[in-house]
Design a protein around this motif. Structure first.
Motif, short mmCIF file in Angstrom:
data_model
loop_
_atom_site.label_atom_id
_atom_site.label_comp_id
_atom_site.label_asym_id
_atom_site.label_seq_id
_atom_site.Cartn_x
_atom_site.Cartn_y
_atom_site.Cartn_z
N GLU A 58 19.57 -0.18 2.42
CA GLU A 58 20.82 -1.54 3.27
C GLU A 58 19.81 -2.62 3.89
N SER A 59 19.33 -2.74 3.31
CA SER A 59 18.07 -3.71 3.51
C SER A 59 18.53 -5.34 3.61
N ASP A 60 18.49 -5.80 4.29
CA ASP A 60 19.39 -7.37 4.54
C ASP A 60 18.16 -8.58 3.87
N LEU A 61 17.94 -10.04 4.22
CA LEU A 61 17.24 -10.57 4.17
C LEU A 61 16.72 -11.49 5.47
N ASP A 62 15.68 -11.45 5.65
CA ASP A 62 15.81 -11.71 7.11
C ASP A 62 15.12 -13.31 6.64
N ILE A 63 15.43 -14.67 7.41
CA ILE A 63 15.37 -15.95 6.76
C ILE A 63 14.65 -16.91 8.06
N LEU A 64 14.41 -17.17 8.08
CA LEU A 64 13.87 -18.38 9.55
C LEU A 64 13.85 -19.26 8.94
N ALA A 65 14.70 -20.69 9.17
CA ALA A 65 14.93 -22.09 8.12
C ALA A 65 14.06 -23.25 9.98
N VAL A 66 13.69 -23.58 8.87
CA VAL A 66 12.68 -24.80 9.78
C VAL A 66 13.22 -26.30 9.09
N THR A 67 13.70 -27.22 9.92
CA THR A 67 14.05 -28.48 9.74
C THR A 67 13.35 -29.35 10.66
N ARG A 68 13.20 -30.37 10.12
CA ARG A 68 11.95 -31.58 10.35
C ARG A 68 13.23 -32.64 11.80
N ASP A 69 14.42 -32.60 12.10
CA ASP A 69 14.73 -32.83 13.10
C ASP A 69 15.62 -31.84 14.08
#
Length: 127
Positions: A58-69
């Motif tokens: 049941e694992s999901d994908l944990d994502i942290l996105a970093v934006t410039r602005d």
């Protein structure tokens, strides 16, 4: 790394966990392929069970996105990114500006741990 195959789960659990790994690997390849299509994106940090190699059925994908602005708002940055993702697995997405990410990397244990254990999708992003 924990060897999940050594844990006495029933065979169906191991089979589904292996299938989920294949699906999550495909999703990570999709992130890599689409990273340049997302305006203002510095990179993705994949963390959690995928990065730690503890993938279960049941694992999901944990994502942290970093934006410039830092503009527009965090919710608008979230929508800008999520609209471009076509991942075929469940995922959680957190979005920070580069400034927020750097600040939280020194003050918030959650981000410190994700940064320490996570996998950067974009090599341009400094660790």
């Amino acid at each position: 790394m924990l060897d999940w195959s050594a844990i006495p789960y029933p065979p169906w659990w191991h089979k589904r966990a292996a299938e989920r790994r294949i699906a999550l690997d495909a999703a990570v390849r999709e992130l890599r392929a689409r990273i340049d299509e997302i305006p203002d994106l510095v990179g993705f940090l994949v963390f959690g069970s995928y990065a730690a190699g503890r993938i279960g059925p049941e694992s999901d994908l944990d994502i942290l996105a970093v934006t410039r602005d830092p503009e527009p708002s965090r919710s608008e940055r979230y929508l800008r990114i999520v609209r471009r993702l076509d991942l075929q697995v469940p995922y959680d997405l957190i979005v920070y500006s580069a400034e927020e990410y750097e600040k939280l990397s020194t003050t918030w244990p959650f981000v410190q741990q994700a940064r320490a254990e996570g996998i950067w999708i974009d090599a341009r992003t400094p660790r």
